[in-house]
Design a protein around this motif. Structure first.
Motif, PDB file in Angstrom:
ATOM      1  N   LEU A 275       0.826  -1.204   0.000  1.00 36.90           N
ATOM      2  CA  LEU A 275       0.000   0.000   0.000  1.00 36.90           C
ATOM      3  C   LEU A 275       0.865   1.261   0.000  1.00 36.90           C
ATOM      4  N   LEU A 276       1.868   1.313   0.876  1.00 36.01           N
ATOM      5  CA  LEU A 276       2.712   2.501   0.979  1.00 36.01           C
ATOM      6  C   LEU A 276       3.537   2.714  -0.286  1.00 36.01           C
ATOM      7  N   ALA A 277       4.147   1.638  -0.788  1.00 37.76           N
ATOM      8  CA  ALA A 277       4.992   1.764  -1.972  1.00 37.76           C
ATOM      9  C   ALA A 277       4.188   2.176  -3.195  1.00 37.76           C
ATOM     10  N   GLN A 338      12.682   5.734  -3.217  1.00 38.96           N
ATOM     11  CA  GLN A 338      11.458   6.534  -3.291  1.00 38.96           C
ATOM     12  C   GLN A 338      11.569   7.795  -2.450  1.00 38.96           C
ATOM     13  N   LEU A 339      12.201   7.697  -1.289  1.00 40.21           N
ATOM     14  CA  LEU A 339      12.380   8.864  -0.434  1.00 40.21           C
ATOM     15  C   LEU A 339      13.232   9.920  -1.130  1.00 40.21           C
ATOM     16  N   LEU A 340      14.305   9.509  -1.787  1.00 40.02           N
ATOM     17  CA  LEU A 340      15.177  10.434  -2.494  1.00 40.02           C
ATOM     18  C   LEU A 340      14.462  11.092  -3.668  1.00 40.02           C
ATOM     19  N   ALA A 341      13.723  10.318  -4.442  1.00 42.62           N
ATOM     20  CA  ALA A 341      13.014  10.868  -5.596  1.00 42.62           C
ATOM     21  C   ALA A 341      11.983  11.909  -5.163  1.00 42.62           C
ATOM     22  N   CYS A 342      11.256  11.624  -4.087  1.00 39.01           N
ATOM     23  CA  CYS A 342      10.247  12.575  -3.601  1.00 39.01           C
ATOM     24  C   CYS A 342      10.904  13.867  -3.122  1.00 39.01           C
ATOM     25  N   ALA A 343      12.072  13.751  -2.489  1.00 38.45           N
ATOM     26  CA  ALA A 343      12.779  14.947  -2.029  1.00 38.45           C
ATOM     27  C   ALA A 343      13.238  15.797  -3.216  1.00 38.45           C
ATOM     28  N   LEU A 344      13.681  15.154  -4.290  1.00 34.38           N
ATOM     29  CA  LEU A 344      14.144  15.905  -5.458  1.00 34.38           C
ATOM     30  C   LEU A 344      13.010  16.644  -6.164  1.00 34.38           C
ATOM     31  N   ILE A 345      11.794  16.149  -6.046  1.00 36.19           N
ATOM     32  CA  ILE A 345      10.651  16.823  -6.668  1.00 36.19           C
ATOM     33  C   ILE A 345      10.480  18.232  -6.102  1.00 36.19           C
ATOM     34  N   LEU A 346      10.897  18.427  -4.847  1.00 34.22           N
ATOM     35  CA  LEU A 346      10.797  19.758  -4.237  1.00 34.22           C
ATOM     36  C   LEU A 346      11.660  20.788  -4.952  1.00 34.22           C
ATOM     37  N   LEU A 347      12.629  20.362  -5.748  1.00 33.21           N
ATOM     38  CA  LEU A 347      13.515  21.287  -6.460  1.00 33.21           C
ATOM     39  C   LEU A 347      12.916  21.785  -7.768  1.00 33.21           C
ATOM     40  N   LEU A 348      11.807  21.195  -8.206  1.00 31.81           N
ATOM     41  CA  LEU A 348      11.249  21.511  -9.521  1.00 31.81           C
ATOM     42  C   LEU A 348      10.398  22.772  -9.505  1.00 31.81           C
ATOM     43  N   ASP A 349      10.412  23.487 -10.618  1.00 34.08           N
ATOM     44  CA  ASP A 349       9.457  24.560 -10.883  1.00 34.08           C
ATOM     45  C   ASP A 349       9.213  24.606 -12.382  1.00 34.08           C
ATOM     46  N   ALA A 427       4.650  16.352  -2.955  1.00 36.90           N
ATOM     47  CA  ALA A 427       5.959  15.763  -2.639  1.00 36.90           C
ATOM     48  C   ALA A 427       6.161  15.639  -1.133  1.00 36.90           C
ATOM     49  N   VAL A 428       5.734  16.628  -0.368  1.00 37.11           N
ATOM     50  CA  VAL A 428       5.874  16.565   1.088  1.00 37.11           C
ATOM     51  C   VAL A 428       5.055  15.383   1.635  1.00 37.11           C
ATOM     52  N   PHE A 429       3.841  15.239   1.137  1.00 36.29           N
ATOM     53  CA  PHE A 429       3.002  14.113   1.551  1.00 36.29           C
ATOM     54  C   PHE A 429       3.684  12.781   1.236  1.00 36.29           C
ATOM     55  N   LEU A 430       4.281  12.678   0.052  1.00 33.46           N
ATOM     56  CA  LEU A 430       4.932  11.435  -0.360  1.00 33.46           C
ATOM     57  C   LEU A 430       6.199  11.161   0.447  1.00 33.46           C
ATOM     58  N   ILE A 431       6.889  12.194   0.879  1.00 27.44           N
ATOM     59  CA  ILE A 431       8.065  12.010   1.737  1.00 27.44           C
ATOM     60  C   ILE A 431       7.652  11.354   3.058  1.00 27.44           C
TER      61      ILE A 431
END
Length: 478
Positions: A275-277, A338-349, A427-431
């Motif tokens: 479920l989480l993954a 998955q944790l790393l990918a979600c954190a990198l999404i915060l860099l996008l605009d 992204a914060v939710f997914l982290i």
């Protein structure tokens, strides 16, 4: 028969490889329809002048039907064999493809997706049932083929879908189900073995199935709009769940034997990990793809190509690691990825260089290739052999619950469009979800021993650290 003979391992057998093609084809019908739609939501919304919250029903409708139908189909497979359910599901997929191809409204498209959900329910439980009943001592190669094919379709689906939309419009994504269904009917009818129904069949637990369906439906409807005004749905879900549990615990032959599933702690934890993954995977597949089109301004074809590196990495990772019995290491790497990918999404605009989403796609390919395969193989070793179809169906149910959670989160954070602030909130939710997944993997000590004994020779009691004697051994093909 003596107790020692009853508990002795079944002789090793080789899997009938001519079954692989129809089983893989049936198992990928759902991922085909899940992944390709990711790049079609925006053009479909433009055709019918719909908001993102409305097109979200195209995703939710399929998963609502499939999450409810998978355990039902799995239980029917356990009772009546794989072939009949496989062929019936393929026929429904073909009908749904016709409806979607010629749909004149968003409502008709949603109806087609719901029918696709029910039609794609049988393929995966049928495959797991036949693999388990074959008595293969080391099923890693067959399970890897099943998982890699599904993962491949999931990750290349957006790319293929984008190309199809560019060539002939979004209706082609529904039309492809027609030849796929016909192929399943032909191959399934010619190749899949006929099997006699299970012995001493009692009356099917229709009321239990209805209560189970009602529980999942009310839960998912609440997840689609988790507001104070919809709390009555959550209350109704609790009432239905209590009624379902009470009935199943009282029956001698229930729809889902909660005494078996509830006493198998490691299997329950595997469902939770799934479920989480899958919450993260589907949020990336749908939410991130919508942002690429609406927030970054890419076409559906280009958005699909951005996800192509994920497919290549996932295929390579699954193929390389599929036969290895290690479970904990795979799941740890998957959770961290998955944790790393979600954190990198915060860099996008909206002005981010293209290489950044491509890098995120590459990183996402690693957990995409590890998590689903490891959890699927875990169920093979953890589940009661006599209920493999139902156990496999429940695995998919929890995967679709994750899809529903991701759909609800995407709808909530993209309420005013798939813009960059909404992406960052998602992204914060997914982290948070990825962090919970990492903690669950770290806490599950049963993963260290999983796969060290042949399937069927090891089952678990009520804790992840307590093992007991086997209940049964793999049976020969019916």
């Amino acid at each position: 028969m003596s107790a020692a003979a009853a508990l002795s391992p079944a002789p090793a057998r080789s899997f009938d490889r001519k079954l692989i093609t129809p089983l893989v084809l049936g198992a990928i019908l759902n991922p085909v329809n899940s992944s390709m739609l990711a790049v079609a939501l925006v053009p479909i919304a433009a055709t019918f002048h719909a908001r993102p919250a409305e097109t979200a029903w195209l995703v939710s409708g399929l998963y609502l039907a499939t999450a409810t139908g998978q355990p039902v189909a799995g239980r029917l497979v356990d009772r009546y064999g794989a072939r009949t359910l496989y062929l019936a599901g393929a026929a429904l997929v073909g009908i749904a493809g016709l409806i979607g191809t010629f749909a004149s409204s968003l409502g008709m498209l949603v109806a087609a997706r719901v029918l696709l959900g029910f039609g794609t329910c049988a393929g995966y439980p049928a495959a797991m049932y036949l693999i388990r009943r074959s008595g293969v001592a080391k099923p890693g190669g067959v399970l890897t083929a099943l998982s890699v094919s599904a993962q491949t379709v999931v990750v290349i689906g957006p790319t293929v879908g984008g190309l199809l939309i560019g060539a002939a419009g979004w209706r082609t994504l529904f039309a492809v189900n027609i030849p796929l269904a016909l192929l399943c009917l032909v191959l399934g009818g010619l190749i899949l073995p006929r099997s006699a129904p299970a012995e001493n069949l009692g009356r099917l637990d229709y009321l239990g199935i209805g209560l189970f369906a009602g529980t999942l439906t009310t839960l998912m409807l609440f997840l689609l709009g988790p507001t104070v005004g919809h709390l009555w749905l959550l209350a109704l879900c609790v009432v239905l769940a209590a009624g379902f549990a009470r009935r199943e615990l009282r029956l001698a032959d229930p729809f889902l034997d909660l005494r078996v599933f509830g006493g198998n702690g490691p299997l329950i934890v595997t469902y939770l990990r799934t479920l989480l993954a899958m919450t993260i995977s589907y949020a990336y597949l749908y939410g991130f793809t919508q942002w690429l089109e609406a927030g970054r301004g890419l076409s559906p074809s280009h958005a699909g190509l951005i996800l192509l590196p994920m497919s290549l990495v996932a295929i390579a990772v699954s193929s390389i690691t599929g036969r290895r019995a290690e479970f904990r290491g795979k799941l740890l790497v998957g959770a961290v990825g998955q944790l790393l990918a979600c954190a990198l999404i915060l860099l996008l605009d909206s002005t981010s260089a293209i290489w950044i989403p491509v890098l995120i796609s590459l990183i996402c390919g690693v957990p995409q290739g590890l998590n689903s395969l490891a959890n699927q193989n875990a169920v093979y070793f953890q589940a009661d052999p006599d209920r493999m179809g139902a156990a496999a169906g429940l695995l998919r149910t929890f995967a679709y619950l994750g899809a529903m959670v991701s759909s609800a989160a995407t709808g909530a954070f993209f309420d005013h469009g798939a813009d960059t602030p909404g992406l960052h909130h998602l992204a914060v939710f997914l982290i948070v979800v990825a962090s919970l997944l990492l903690l669950v993997v770290l806490a599950d000590r049963s993963l260290r021993r999983l796969g060290t004994a042949p399937a069927g020779n090891l089952t678990f009691a009520k804790g992840p650290d307590s093992c007991r004697s086997p209940r049964s051994t793999p049976r020969p093909p019916s």
